[in-house]
Design an enzyme around this catalytic site. Sequence first.
Site, short mmCIF file in Angstrom:
data_model
loop_
_atom_site.label_atom_id
_atom_site.label_comp_id
_atom_site.label_asym_id
_atom_site.label_seq_id
_atom_site.Cartn_x
_atom_site.Cartn_y
_atom_site.Cartn_z
N HIS A 2 0.85 -1.20 0.00
CA HIS A 2 0.00 0.00 0.00
C HIS A 2 0.88 1.24 0.00
CE1 HIS A 2 0.48 0.97 4.37
NE2 HIS A 2 0.49 -0.34 4.55
N ASP A 14 -0.39 4.46 0.85
CA ASP A 14 -0.79 5.46 1.83
C ASP A 14 -0.05 5.22 3.15
OD1 ASP A 14 -2.46 3.06 2.21
OD2 ASP A 14 -3.41 4.21 3.80
N ASP A 41 6.64 1.27 6.33
CA ASP A 41 5.23 0.87 6.24
C ASP A 41 4.47 1.85 5.36
OD1 ASP A 41 2.75 -0.28 6.70
OD2 ASP A 41 2.55 0.52 8.71
N GLU A 54 -5.04 1.62 3.07
CA GLU A 54 -4.90 0.54 4.04
C GLU A 54 -4.82 1.06 5.46
OE1 GLU A 54 -3.13 -2.38 6.70
OE2 GLU A 54 -2.27 -0.44 6.15
N GLU A 55 -4.08 2.16 5.64
CA GLU A 55 -3.93 2.69 7.00
C GLU A 55 -5.24 3.27 7.53
OE1 GLU A 55 -1.54 1.89 8.60
OE2 GLU A 55 0.34 1.97 7.49
N HIS A 94 4.07 3.42 12.47
CA HIS A 94 2.95 4.14 13.09
C HIS A 94 3.41 5.11 14.17
CE1 HIS A 94 -0.53 1.25 11.83
NE2 HIS A 94 0.44 1.27 10.93
#
Length: 450
Positions: free
Chosen positions: A90, A92, A123, A154-155, A420
Amino acid sequence: MSLTEDDLRAAIARELPGVRADLERLVRIPGVAFDGFDHSHVERSAEAVAELLRGCGLEVQIVRAGGGQPAVIGRKPAPPGAPTVLLYAHHDVQPAGDPALWTSEPFEPVERDGRLYGRGAADDKAGVMAHVAALRAFGDELPVGVVLFIEGEEEYGSDSLDELVQTHRELLRSDVIVIADSGNWDIGVPALTTSLRGLVNCFVEVSTLHSAVHSGMFGGPVPDAITVLSRLITTLHDDNGEVVVDGLIGREGASVDYPEDRFRHEAGVLDGVKLIGNGRLTDRIWTKPSIAVLGIDAPGTHGAPNALVPKAKAKLSVRLAPGDDASSAYAAIRAHLEKYVPWGAHVEVTLESGGAPCVIDATGPAYDAARAAFTTAWDGVAPVDMGVGGSIPFIATFQELFPQAAILVTGVEDPYAGAHGPNESLHLGEFARVCLAEALLLSNVAELGR
């Protein structure tokens, strides 16, 4: 003539400088799909990914569904008789959060001590670029068909992914699916992810009064909502921190253990803070449920009046053990909260989102091909089969729609990546191994079709 292991090693080494430069360009695009952010950056990110895939000779389209963010699909048909591999990642990213917590600018990639720092560096823009690296290594000699599916939200919960996959099901149909959105066991030790927990996010709001009232005139007989909410939250765990919600499934039996000193260091646990729950650490984070309070709506301490608070609200994050079901788990959580709310306070429980847990039977030729590729790329170190405490709910969608495909969950992260959080980073040496491993995997999968 197929490329040998030595050919692929040389090709990856040749391509890595350009791959890193393109990764840094992607990191500079703050493509956050959350509400309240400038989604033009997500559009820019999708366009940048599409350009990269076109450069690999793929037929590319940018797609979306249900008002969601743009995903990118690129396809190159298989040679006669060869299998097709779907490569997922992904583009995003998570919001950067408080920039004061970052050592360098979140969206300006910086190398320090062999790691590349920046939001999305691990990520999952490195996942995108690992796919690109493998394709560039083969050039015009790609031995399998490929479909790249690079998601754009996705996030933010993958709300439109089910519709996207349903709409483009035939285009995405493949023999092997590689989901590059997980991690490895340690620096120098690769892994295949074989289980992930599910997720239920919900809100619980309690009410005790029609409106705020004087804490001196009415305090004592009248319960305030924050006290009620606090007491209700404590019913979710026993005194040792074990989840005690009837109806949630949990089990033991993780194949490896997590050394406590390493775990505490990687999690950043403060000295003197005890770990909660029972059993092996890997069971506690892979195969048992957990409940955390993500936030509370109530008056802040600064300027709070001397008044009893009439309402308070909390957001709960419940991670579900493999084998559980999001719908039944939410029903169990709601029933528990309604049963144990103290003093007759009114309670309302609402669901925000849910996702299924996942168990993968990692046996068969495709998994053997992956393990051989990983062992070679990590110079003889065999991959660990590991669980992940986090959730990738859409894997269940792929399992349902493509039941004959072997699903391999891999990734670029290591325990120090900080995904994150502030100062997210990518270990550049491990990234090189990931790129080589994926090229070797495609070569090994091609042999399965012969």
